[in-house]
Design an enzyme around this catalytic site. Structure first.
Site, short mmCIF file in Angstrom:
data_model
loop_
_atom_site.label_atom_id
_atom_site.label_comp_id
_atom_site.label_asym_id
_atom_site.label_seq_id
_atom_site.Cartn_x
_atom_site.Cartn_y
_atom_site.Cartn_z
N ASP A 1 -89.87 -62.53 84.19
CA ASP A 1 -89.17 -61.25 84.37
C ASP A 1 -89.61 -60.29 83.27
O ASP A 1 -89.18 -60.40 82.12
CB ASP A 1 -87.66 -61.49 84.32
N GLU B 1 -79.79 -63.90 86.61
CA GLU B 1 -80.88 -63.12 87.19
C GLU B 1 -82.01 -64.00 87.75
O GLU B 1 -82.50 -63.73 88.86
CB GLU B 1 -81.41 -62.13 86.15
N LYS C 1 -77.31 -52.54 77.43
CA LYS C 1 -77.15 -53.95 77.82
C LYS C 1 -77.47 -54.89 76.66
O LYS C 1 -76.97 -56.00 76.60
CB LYS C 1 -78.06 -54.23 79.01
N ASP D 1 -77.45 -55.02 90.38
CA ASP D 1 -78.32 -55.42 89.28
C ASP D 1 -78.22 -54.36 88.19
O ASP D 1 -78.82 -53.30 88.30
CB ASP D 1 -79.76 -55.56 89.78
#
Length: 437
Positions: free
Chosen positions: A228, A205, A100, A37
């Site tokens: 999330d 995810e 990211k 992850d």
């Protein structure tokens, strides 16, 4: 003919029994493939253990299951994770985080100018409009790509996996945000390749989180809301699950809302308390870094305690040779009041996703919480109240849910026992709705 068939079937049965006995008595094989992850703020690596079916999120050499997705370039070399974070205030121009957000994306000059205001380090565009970070490594100015930053983090995770598993690790399953397009996915795969990892599969995810919770095996689960909330972003996805097939129906989120925003509010509050009490402003970079670390610890402790004591010595407040001690009792109630408007923003993308598919909230079968910031009691309370008292599923540590899911997928691809149903993602090109206010 019948006797020959009987012998044949008997032989197969004997092989199956022998295989089962060997499986139960021999030492379980070591995981061949890990699950990674690579998060915006934190990253971790997991392994699916044969026979037990248990997922281990692997500890690094300092005993941490997650590491900050931060890379620092210094006169002595490259630092990754917690070591990079610890020196961030002293080396802001060459400490890279949030990479990211840039990976696999192209920017116009106008878009980049907006992004620049949010970061202390320098970002430029190459001739193909790809973002590059300007850093100083061993005294030399160097350009580094987002994929290269990701590779340093993955390399650290690879080292962690190899230390824990006592074997060479070269293959992995990787998770990415559901909104990532092919360019972003390929750039993430490139990051893994630079770290010496072959990516066998990329999964979304939210799908990974649903896998971790075993929702693909539960009867009567069709609609799953995945919330999330990590260190820097909020992503809400609505999944439809049918017999191991995952369809993302809608996505919405806020790319400027997360745990760091709650920390920043608390920093501002404490700085105002310091200013009023000592009649001085915090100016020392090391002081600011120490206070930030105390703030992060306080936020975490307030998830299980009603109050915490912040105690830190600050050079900026020195009176002569004596170090000034700042001490403040912080209650959960104060923390919640400071961040009340931010907490309420979490509900916006949830409402937007349901509106997008015209689905009443009563039809949601499971609410899955992912990301470390969903540990905050007020966040859980607001989500529960919105869904009319329905308890969110928090049976797995939300910070480790995605890594657990990709580790399960890695185990499936590696043929590890006990075998499970592999996740099948149905691509439908749903675009994420961005809510940034």
């Amino acid at each position: 003919m019948s006797s020959t068939l009987g012998l044949f079937l008997g032989g197969i049965f004997a092989l199956v029994v022998a295989g089962y006995i060997a499986q139960s008595r021999l030492p379980p094989p070591k995981p061949k493939i890990v699950g990674i992850d690579l998060g915006t703020t934190f990253s971790c690596v997991g392994a699916y253990q044969a026979v037990t079916g248990h997922v281990d999120i692997l500890f690094d050499k300092d005993g941490r299951k997650v590491i900050p997705s931060i890379v620092a370039f210094t006169k002595d070399g490259v630092l990754v994770g917690q070591k990079a974070l610890d020196q961030a205030e002293l080396n802001p121009l060459s400490t890279i985080y949030d990479a990211k957000r840039f990976i696999g994306k192209k920017f116009t000059n106008k878009e980049l100018e907006k992004m620049k205001n949010r970061y202390q380090f320098k970002i430029v565009l190459d001739e193909r409009k790809n973002p590059m970070f300007v850093v100083n490594l061993r005294g030399n100015q160097t350009l580094v790509s987002p994929s290269e930053i990701g590779s340093f983090v993955i390399k650290e995770l690879r080292r962690t996996a190899e230390t824990n598993l006592s074997t060479t690790v070269t293959k992995a399953v990787l998770s990415v945000p559901a909104e990532f397009d092919m360019e972003q996915r390929n750039a993430t795969i490139e990051a893994a390749k630079l770290a010496g990892i072959q990516v066998l599969r990329v999964i979304n995810e939210p799908t990974a989180a649903a896998l971790a919770y075993g929702l693909h095996k539960k009867e009567g689960v069709a609609y799953v809301m995945v919330v999330d909330l990590g260190g820097g972003t909020l992503d809400v996805s609505l999944l439809n699950i049918q017999g191991g097939m995952f369809v993302t129906m809608a996505m919405a989120g806020n790319n400027r809302l997360g745990g760091q925003d709650f920390n920043n509010r608390l920093m501002l509050y404490l700085e105002s308390v310091i200013s009023q009490r000592f009649k001085k402003e915090l100016t020392n970079a090391e002081d600011i870094q120490r206070l930030r670390q105390e703030v992060e610890t306080a936020k975490i402790n307030l998830t299980s305690k009603q109050n915490v004591v912040i105690k830190v010595q600050l050079t900026s407040l020195n009176e002569g040779k004596k170090l000034a001690l700042f001490q403040e009792t912080l209650t959960r109630d104060t923390f919640e009041k400071i961040n009340q408007d931010l907490f309420l923003k979490i509900l916006q993308p949830i409402k937007r996703v349901l509106k997008e598919v015209e689905l009443p909230k009563e039809d949601i079968d499971e609410i899955v919480l992912v990301g470390g910031s969903t540990r905050i009691p007020k966040v859980r309370q607001l989500i529960k109240e919105y869904f009319n008292g329905k308890e969110p599923n928090v049976s797995i540590d939300p910070e480790l849910a995605v890594a657990s899911g990709v580790a399960i997928q890695a185990g499936i691809i590696g043929g590890m026992w006990p075998l499970q149903v592999s996740a099948i993602e149905i691509s439908n090109n749903i675009r994420k709705i961005h809510i940034n206010h």
